[in-house]
Design an enzyme around this catalytic site. Structure first.
Site, PDB file in Angstrom:
ATOM      1  N   HIS A   1       0.832  -1.202   0.000  1.00  0.00           N
ATOM      2  CA  HIS A   1       0.000   0.000   0.000  1.00  0.00           C
ATOM      3  C   HIS A   1       0.865   1.250   0.000  1.00  0.00           C
ATOM      4  O   HIS A   1       2.013   1.252   0.435  1.00  0.00           O
ATOM      5  CB  HIS A   1      -0.928   0.017   1.224  1.00  0.00           C
ATOM      6  CG  HIS A   1      -0.259   0.428   2.509  1.00  0.00           C
ATOM      7  ND1 HIS A   1      -0.136   1.749   2.898  1.00  0.00           N
ATOM      8  CD2 HIS A   1       0.336  -0.312   3.487  1.00  0.00           C
ATOM      9  CE1 HIS A   1       0.493   1.811   4.057  1.00  0.00           C
ATOM     10  NE2 HIS A   1       0.803   0.572   4.447  1.00  0.00           N
ATOM     11  N   CYS A   2       0.279   2.333  -0.532  1.00  0.00           N
ATOM     12  CA  CYS A   2       0.829   3.676  -0.332  1.00  0.00           C
ATOM     13  C   CYS A   2      -0.322   4.496   0.233  1.00  0.00           C
ATOM     14  O   CYS A   2      -1.096   3.981   1.035  1.00  0.00           O
ATOM     15  CB  CYS A   2       1.439   4.242  -1.618  1.00  0.00           C
ATOM     16  SG  CYS A   2       0.385   4.170  -3.070  1.00  0.00           S
ATOM     17  N   MET A   3      -0.461   5.739  -0.133  1.00  0.00           N
ATOM     18  CA  MET A   3      -1.576   6.520   0.419  1.00  0.00           C
ATOM     19  C   MET A   3      -2.891   6.207  -0.286  1.00  0.00           C
ATOM     20  O   MET A   3      -3.927   6.049   0.359  1.00  0.00           O
ATOM     21  CB  MET A   3      -1.273   8.017   0.332  1.00  0.00           C
ATOM     22  CG  MET A   3      -0.102   8.464   1.204  1.00  0.00           C
ATOM     23  SD  MET A   3      -0.285   8.049   2.970  1.00  0.00           S
ATOM     24  CE  MET A   3      -1.589   9.192   3.451  1.00  0.00           C
TER      25      MET A   3
END
Length: 269
Positions: free
Chosen positions: A173-175
């Protein structure tokens, strides 16, 4: 008489140099980078990494309450809403999402196996923890100048390790699950599923329509594709020049043909 101030520098400048050198040493590309990065408190450019850890939300209802709360900041409300809060199942053991997808209930709905590995590709978010799962941070920003490829080998190897053990799933995941984390999933598919960059992009796009790695990341993925194809350029995706708004840039041909509207921002003056 010698100027001692000029010889030794100010105490503050010495401390700054020492701090900067430690950061450079920790984040120097090469074997062990992923492990060393877990000790860093700042990114390579000096950006502060959000410290501490945070538990995952337990239920979708809890998340919906936060979205409905008028006091919730607009940015956070966006992160916690569709499509960014969806866990996109790329393979039965690999998921791609944003911070809004980090909900225990969503994991249980998405995977038959428990999540055993979480890769956090941000500097902004805290390190999210889940009982029974390893957690690693890749401290990079969504900036085309970032050397994200320095982490490709070690992160993709971690993902494949989960696959080979056959007892758990991994989540990257990232943002918002659009650029940084998507780049690692593409790199994984190229390395361990023998896909070209075009094949990997289309494969993931079908499962998470919002993916859009920035052009700098695409260029690094193209180099990784060449590495995975053992230097055989004929097996790699074709790149060509494209002009828009009197600006010319090189992009993958398949992006120009089918996804150019999603890259129009790259041609803004």
């Amino acid at each position: 008489m010698p100027n001692k101030r000029n010889q030794t520098g100010t105490p503050g400048s010495q401390g700054t140099r020492t701090e900067r050198q430690r950061r450079v040493d920790l984040l120097r590309p090469g074997p062990g980078l992923l492990e060393r990065a877990q000790q860093a408190d700042k990114a390579i450019d000096g950006t502060r990494i959000t410290p501490g850890s945070a538990p995952l939300m337990l239920t979708v209802a809890e998340q919906e309450m936060k979205v409905a709360n008028p006091r919730t900041p607009t940015r956070l409300r966006t992160l916690l809403s569709e499509p960014f809060n969806q866990v996109s199942v790329v393979t039965e053991y690999l998921g791609l999402t944003g911070v809004g997808g980090l909900v225990v209930e969503r994991f249980k709905q998405s995977f038959k196996l428990p999540v055993h590995l979480m890769i956090n590709v941000t500097v902004e978010a805290p390190r999210f923890v889940l009982e029974g799962a390893e957690s690693y941070r890749v401290p990079v920003q969504d900036d085309k100048k970032e050397n994200i490829s320095a982490y490709f080998d070690e992160v993709t190897a971690k993902l494949e390790e989960v696959h080979l053990k056959g007892k758990g799933a991994a989540v990257v995941h990232c943002m918002v699950g659009v650029s940084r984390s998507a780049s690692f999933v593409l790199a994984y598919l190229m390395r361990y599923h023998q896909m070209s960059l075009e094949q990997a992009f289309r494969f993931v796009k079908q499962r998470r329509s919002v993916i859009n790695p920035n052009l700098g990341f695409l260029e690094q993925l193209a180099q990784f594709e060449l590495q995975c194809r053992e230097g055989n350029q004929k097996l790699c995706s074709v790149w060509q020049e494209h002009t828009m708004n009197s600006i010319t840039k090189r992009l993958p041909q398949f992006i120009i043909l089918d996804y150019i509207e999603e890259y129009e921002h790259e041609f803004e003056a």
